[in-house]
Design a protein around this motif. Structure first.
Motif, PDB file in Angstrom:
ATOM      1  N   LYS A 102       0.847  -1.196   0.000  1.00  0.00           N
ATOM      2  CA  LYS A 102       0.000   0.000   0.000  1.00  0.00           C
ATOM      3  C   LYS A 102       0.884   1.249   0.000  1.00  0.00           C
ATOM      4  N   PRO A 103       1.667   1.435  -1.051  1.00  0.00           N
ATOM      5  CA  PRO A 103       2.604   2.570  -1.062  1.00  0.00           C
ATOM      6  C   PRO A 103       1.933   3.933  -0.997  1.00  0.00           C
ATOM      7  N   THR A 104       0.683   4.017  -1.453  1.00  0.00           N
ATOM      8  CA  THR A 104       0.007   5.318  -1.435  1.00  0.00           C
ATOM      9  C   THR A 104      -0.377   5.762  -0.025  1.00  0.00           C
ATOM     10  N   GLU A 105      -0.230   4.862   0.950  1.00  0.00           N
ATOM     11  CA  GLU A 105      -0.514   5.233   2.340  1.00  0.00           C
ATOM     12  C   GLU A 105       0.746   5.646   3.094  1.00  0.00           C
ATOM     13  N   SER A 106       1.864   5.741   2.386  1.00  0.00           N
ATOM     14  CA  SER A 106       3.128   6.115   3.021  1.00  0.00           C
ATOM     15  C   SER A 106       3.083   7.558   3.518  1.00  0.00           C
ATOM     16  N   LYS A 107       3.912   7.826   4.515  1.00  0.00           N
ATOM     17  CA  LYS A 107       4.016   9.177   5.075  1.00  0.00           C
ATOM     18  C   LYS A 107       5.478   9.505   5.328  1.00  0.00           C
ATOM     19  N   VAL A 108       5.821  10.798   5.157  1.00  0.00           N
ATOM     20  CA  VAL A 108       7.202  11.256   5.322  1.00  0.00           C
ATOM     21  C   VAL A 108       7.205  12.561   6.100  1.00  0.00           C
ATOM     22  N   ASN A 109       8.141  12.665   7.046  1.00  0.00           N
ATOM     23  CA  ASN A 109       8.335  13.902   7.807  1.00  0.00           C
ATOM     24  C   ASN A 109       9.835  14.146   7.971  1.00  0.00           C
ATOM     25  N   VAL A 110      10.289  15.324   7.577  1.00  0.00           N
ATOM     26  CA  VAL A 110      11.716  15.648   7.630  1.00  0.00           C
ATOM     27  C   VAL A 110      11.894  17.052   8.192  1.00  0.00           C
ATOM     28  N   THR A 111      12.922  17.211   9.037  1.00  0.00           N
ATOM     29  CA  THR A 111      13.310  18.518   9.559  1.00  0.00           C
ATOM     30  C   THR A 111      14.780  18.759   9.221  1.00  0.00           C
ATOM     31  N   ILE A 112      15.054  19.933   8.640  1.00  0.00           N
ATOM     32  CA  ILE A 112      16.406  20.285   8.205  1.00  0.00           C
ATOM     33  C   ILE A 112      16.895  21.472   9.021  1.00  0.00           C
ATOM     34  N   LYS A 113      18.137  21.406   9.510  1.00  0.00           N
ATOM     35  CA  LYS A 113      18.777  22.557  10.143  1.00  0.00           C
ATOM     36  C   LYS A 113      19.391  23.405   9.027  1.00  0.00           C
ATOM     37  N   THR A 114      18.824  24.582   8.802  1.00  0.00           N
ATOM     38  CA  THR A 114      19.240  25.389   7.656  1.00  0.00           C
ATOM     39  C   THR A 114      20.682  25.881   7.776  1.00  0.00           C
ATOM     40  N   ALA A 115      21.182  26.039   8.999  1.00  0.00           N
ATOM     41  CA  ALA A 115      22.564  26.493   9.180  1.00  0.00           C
ATOM     42  C   ALA A 115      23.581  25.459   8.713  1.00  0.00           C
ATOM     43  N   SER A 116      23.123  24.238   8.441  1.00  0.00           N
ATOM     44  CA  SER A 116      24.043  23.184   7.986  1.00  0.00           C
ATOM     45  C   SER A 116      24.268  23.222   6.481  1.00  0.00           C
ATOM     46  N   VAL A 117      23.797  24.283   5.804  1.00  0.00           N
ATOM     47  CA  VAL A 117      24.016  24.400   4.365  1.00  0.00           C
ATOM     48  C   VAL A 117      25.517  24.364   4.075  1.00  0.00           C
ATOM     49  N   ASP A 118      25.893  23.631   3.043  1.00  0.00           N
ATOM     50  CA  ASP A 118      27.308  23.394   2.744  1.00  0.00           C
ATOM     51  C   ASP A 118      27.498  23.375   1.229  1.00  0.00           C
ATOM     52  N   SER A 119      28.123  24.432   0.707  1.00  0.00           N
ATOM     53  CA  SER A 119      28.405  24.498  -0.727  1.00  0.00           C
ATOM     54  C   SER A 119      29.898  24.360  -1.008  1.00  0.00           C
ATOM     55  N   ASN A 120      30.634  23.861  -0.005  1.00  0.00           N
ATOM     56  CA  ASN A 120      32.073  23.613  -0.142  1.00  0.00           C
ATOM     57  C   ASN A 120      32.874  24.917  -0.288  1.00  0.00           C
ATOM     58  N   HIS A 121      32.347  26.002   0.301  1.00  0.00           N
ATOM     59  CA  HIS A 121      33.043  27.284   0.259  1.00  0.00           C
ATOM     60  C   HIS A 121      32.585  28.093   1.467  1.00  0.00           C
ATOM     61  N   ALA A 122      33.478  28.290   2.455  1.00  0.00           N
ATOM     62  CA  ALA A 122      33.095  28.864   3.750  1.00  0.00           C
ATOM     63  C   ALA A 122      32.474  30.251   3.629  1.00  0.00           C
ATOM     64  N   GLU A 123      33.074  31.127   2.827  1.00  0.00           N
ATOM     65  CA  GLU A 123      32.548  32.486   2.701  1.00  0.00           C
ATOM     66  C   GLU A 123      31.174  32.494   2.031  1.00  0.00           C
ATOM     67  N   ARG A 124      31.013  31.667   1.007  1.00  0.00           N
ATOM     68  CA  ARG A 124      29.709  31.589   0.340  1.00  0.00           C
ATOM     69  C   ARG A 124      28.659  31.030   1.299  1.00  0.00           C
ATOM     70  N   ASP A 125      29.028  30.020   2.073  1.00  0.00           N
ATOM     71  CA  ASP A 125      28.074  29.445   3.028  1.00  0.00           C
ATOM     72  C   ASP A 125      27.652  30.471   4.079  1.00  0.00           C
ATOM     73  N   LYS A 126      28.594  31.299   4.496  1.00  0.00           N
ATOM     74  CA  LYS A 126      28.266  32.370   5.436  1.00  0.00           C
ATOM     75  C   LYS A 126      27.238  33.310   4.827  1.00  0.00           C
ATOM     76  N   HIS A 127      27.404  33.611   3.533  1.00  0.00           N
ATOM     77  CA  HIS A 127      26.455  34.479   2.844  1.00  0.00           C
ATOM     78  C   HIS A 127      25.095  33.795   2.699  1.00  0.00           C
ATOM     79  N   LEU A 128      25.102  32.505   2.377  1.00  0.00           N
ATOM     80  CA  LEU A 128      23.849  31.762   2.241  1.00  0.00           C
ATOM     81  C   LEU A 128      23.069  31.724   3.553  1.00  0.00           C
ATOM     82  N   ARG A 129      23.795  31.742   4.682  1.00  0.00           N
ATOM     83  CA  ARG A 129      23.130  31.709   5.996  1.00  0.00           C
ATOM     84  C   ARG A 129      22.603  33.083   6.417  1.00  0.00           C
TER      85      ARG A 129
END
Length: 194
Positions: free
Chosen positions: A68-95
Motif C-alpha cells: 500500500k505505497p500510497t498510504e506512506s508518510k514522510v516527515n523531515v526537519t532540516i537545520k538550515t545552518a548546515s548548508v554546505d556548498s564547499n566554500h566557507a565564505e559563500r556558506d556564510k552568505h547563504l546563511r
C-alpha cells in the motif's frame, strides 16, 4: 458456535482487518547517523555552470508498506545552518539575511500529504515545505531503490527523489535571471523500527 458469537465475530471482522492494515505499514527512521541519507541542491551560477551543495544536518521518519505505497508518510526537519556548498565564505552568505536567514528561520520542514503512483515503479509525493517562514505545497518525484535485511540484523528501505521550485516562492531572493530555480535531489535510506 452460537448465533450470538457468530454475529459478534462478523461485526468485529472489519475492525480487526482495519487494525491489521494499520499494523502492516512499517515505520522507519532516516539513517543520518551513519550518513546513508542526503539532501542536495543545485542552482545555476550566472547561467554558466551549476553550483552544488547540501544540508548536512537533518532528521526524519517515514512509514511504508510495499503493498500500500500510497498510504506512506514522510516527515523531515532540516537545520538550515548546515548548508554546505564547499566554500566557507559563500556558506556564510547563504546563511545570512540575504538568503536563508538561519538566525530567524533555523529549520525547514517537509510533511507529506499524499502519494500517487505513476504505474511504472515511480510515484509523486505531495507535501508541504516550510522554508524561510513560508509554507507551500511541492511535489517530489520518487523512485524506490530497494528494501531488505542488512548485515547487522536490521531491515532497510531506500528511495530517491527530485523536485524543483522557484526561490521567490519562499521569499528568497535570486542572484539573477538564470538563478531563479533550485533543484533538489534526495537520497533517503531508512532503518525499520523494531
Amino acid at each position: 458456535m452460537s448465533t450470538l458469537r457468530k454475529s459478534l465475530a462478523i461485526a468485529l471482522l472489519p475492525i480487526s482487518m482495519s487494525f491489521a492494515s494499520i499494523a502492516s505499514a512499517a515505520d522507519y527512521v532516516i539513517d543520518t547517523k551513519d550518513a546513508h541519507a542526503f539532501i542536495q541542491f543545485k542552482i545555476k551560477h550566472l547561467g554558466y555552470s551549476w553550483l552544488l551543495g547540501r544540508f548536512n544536518d537533518f532528521e526524519g521518519t517515514f512509514s511504508y508498506d510495499d503493498k500500500k505505497p500510497t498510504e506512506s508518510k514522510v516527515n523531515v526537519t532540516i537545520k538550515t545552518a548546515s548548508v554546505d556548498s564547499n566554500h566557507a565564505e559563500r556558506d556564510k552568505h547563504l546563511r545570512s539575511e540575504d538568503f536563508l536567514n538561519v538566525s530567524k528561520y533555523p529549520t525547514a520542514t517537509f510533511n507529506s500529504k499524499k502519494i500517487t503512483e505513476n504505474g511504472n515503479g515511480t510515484a509523486k509525493l505531495i507535501g508541504v515545505l516550510t522554508l524561510h517562514g513560508v509554507t507551500k505545497e511541492i511535489t517530489i518525484d520518487v523512485n524506490k531503490i530497494g528494501e531488505g535485511k542488512d548485515p547487522w540484523g536490521s531491515y532497510r528501505a531506500g528511495f530517491e527523489g527530485t523536485t524543483k521550485f522557484a526561490l521567490k516562492d519562499f521569499n528568497i531572493k535570486d542572484v539573477g535571471p538564470t538563478s531563479q530555480e533550485v533543484e533538489m535531489y534526495l537520497s533517503i535510506e531508512g532503518v525499520r523500527k523494531p
